[in-house]
Design a protein around this motif. Structure first.
Motif, PDB file in Angstrom:
ATOM      1  N   HIS A   5       5.645  35.835  -1.748  1.00 55.99           N
ATOM      2  CA  HIS A   5       5.090  34.485  -1.692  1.00 55.99           C
ATOM      3  C   HIS A   5       3.610  34.583  -1.319  1.00 55.99           C
ATOM      4  N   ALA A   6       2.757  33.920  -2.066  1.00 56.02           N
ATOM      5  CA  ALA A   6       1.312  34.029  -1.874  1.00 56.02           C
ATOM      6  C   ALA A   6       0.860  33.524  -0.504  1.00 56.02           C
ATOM      7  N   ALA A   7       1.440  32.450  -0.009  1.00 56.82           N
ATOM      8  CA  ALA A   7       0.988  31.873   1.253  1.00 56.82           C
ATOM      9  C   ALA A   7       1.618  32.535   2.470  1.00 56.82           C
ATOM     10  N   THR A   8       2.916  32.862   2.391  1.00 55.66           N
ATOM     11  CA  THR A   8       3.615  33.375   3.574  1.00 55.66           C
ATOM     12  C   THR A   8       3.735  34.890   3.600  1.00 55.66           C
ATOM     13  N   GLY A   9       3.638  35.518   2.444  1.00 56.74           N
ATOM     14  CA  GLY A   9       3.813  36.960   2.370  1.00 56.74           C
ATOM     15  C   GLY A   9       5.274  37.391   2.409  1.00 56.74           C
ATOM     16  N   ARG A  10       6.191  36.428   2.451  1.00 55.68           N
ATOM     17  CA  ARG A  10       7.618  36.746   2.499  1.00 55.68           C
ATOM     18  C   ARG A  10       8.114  37.145   1.119  1.00 55.68           C
ATOM     19  N   ARG A  11       9.034  38.119   1.089  1.00 54.39           N
ATOM     20  CA  ARG A  11       9.621  38.575  -0.166  1.00 54.39           C
ATOM     21  C   ARG A  11      10.768  37.651  -0.559  1.00 54.39           C
ATOM     22  N   HIS A  12      10.938  37.447  -1.870  1.00 56.34           N
ATOM     23  CA  HIS A  12      12.026  36.630  -2.385  1.00 56.34           C
ATOM     24  C   HIS A  12      12.404  37.122  -3.774  1.00 56.34           C
ATOM     25  N   LEU A  13      13.572  36.701  -4.230  1.00 58.54           N
ATOM     26  CA  LEU A  13      14.016  37.059  -5.569  1.00 58.54           C
ATOM     27  C   LEU A  13      13.670  35.949  -6.545  1.00 58.54           C
ATOM     28  N   TYR A  14      13.216  36.325  -7.719  1.00 56.20           N
ATOM     29  CA  TYR A  14      12.959  35.379  -8.790  1.00 56.20           C
ATOM     30  C   TYR A  14      13.810  35.833  -9.970  1.00 56.20           C
ATOM     31  N   VAL A  15      14.952  35.194 -10.132  1.00 59.00           N
ATOM     32  CA  VAL A  15      15.904  35.596 -11.168  1.00 59.00           C
ATOM     33  C   VAL A  15      16.350  34.357 -11.924  1.00 59.00           C
ATOM     34  N   ASN A  16      16.336  34.436 -13.232  1.00 59.08           N
ATOM     35  CA  ASN A  16      16.937  33.385 -14.050  1.00 59.08           C
ATOM     36  C   ASN A  16      17.394  33.988 -15.362  1.00 59.08           C
ATOM     37  N   ARG A  17      18.288  33.309 -16.024  1.00 60.93           N
ATOM     38  CA  ARG A  17      18.911  33.848 -17.242  1.00 60.93           C
ATOM     39  C   ARG A  17      17.938  33.943 -18.418  1.00 60.93           C
ATOM     40  N   ILE A  18      16.865  33.185 -18.398  1.00 54.48           N
ATOM     41  CA  ILE A  18      15.944  33.170 -19.535  1.00 54.48           C
ATOM     42  C   ILE A  18      14.944  34.323 -19.480  1.00 54.48           C
ATOM     43  N   PHE A  19      14.369  34.585 -18.307  1.00 52.77           N
ATOM     44  CA  PHE A  19      13.264  35.538 -18.217  1.00 52.77           C
ATOM     45  C   PHE A  19      13.661  36.947 -17.795  1.00 52.77           C
ATOM     46  N   TRP A  37      25.864  37.805 -11.398  1.00 52.17           N
ATOM     47  CA  TRP A  37      26.172  37.411 -10.020  1.00 52.17           C
ATOM     48  C   TRP A  37      24.967  36.715  -9.373  1.00 52.17           C
ATOM     49  N   LEU A  38      23.782  37.281  -9.528  1.00 53.17           N
ATOM     50  CA  LEU A  38      22.586  36.679  -8.939  1.00 53.17           C
ATOM     51  C   LEU A  38      22.315  35.290  -9.516  1.00 53.17           C
ATOM     52  N   CYS A  39      22.428  35.139 -10.823  1.00 54.65           N
ATOM     53  CA  CYS A  39      22.157  33.841 -11.450  1.00 54.65           C
ATOM     54  C   CYS A  39      23.199  32.802 -11.051  1.00 54.65           C
ATOM     55  N   ARG A  40      24.440  33.216 -10.869  1.00 50.96           N
ATOM     56  CA  ARG A  40      25.480  32.273 -10.474  1.00 50.96           C
ATOM     57  C   ARG A  40      25.289  31.750  -9.053  1.00 50.96           C
ATOM     58  N   GLN A  41      24.517  32.425  -8.221  1.00 51.62           N
ATOM     59  CA  GLN A  41      24.301  31.967  -6.852  1.00 51.62           C
ATOM     60  C   GLN A  41      23.618  30.605  -6.825  1.00 51.62           C
TER      61      GLN A  41
END
Length: 51
Positions: A5-19, A37-41
């Motif tokens: 994340h640009a502002a917080t520096g925290r890591r996160h997952l960016y997952v979607n079925r299209i990309f 499994w990740l997308c179904r969350q």
């Protein structure tokens, strides 16, 4: 899939079925299962934020 994340520096997952269609270094069957499994969350209300 793992972003910072640009502002917080925290890591996160960016997952979607299209990309996202592959994970480097994973065999196709394991990759497909993990991505599914990740997308179904996002389908679970406890993982959603509604405005």
């Amino acid at each position: 899939m793992a972003c910072t994340h640009a502002a917080t520096g925290r890591r996160h997952l960016y997952v979607n079925r299209i990309f996202v269609d592959r994970i480097e270094g994973m065999d196709p069957d394991a990759r497909r299962d993990l991505l599914d499994w990740l997308c179904r969350q996002a389908d679970y209300p406890e993982h959603q934020c509604r405005l």
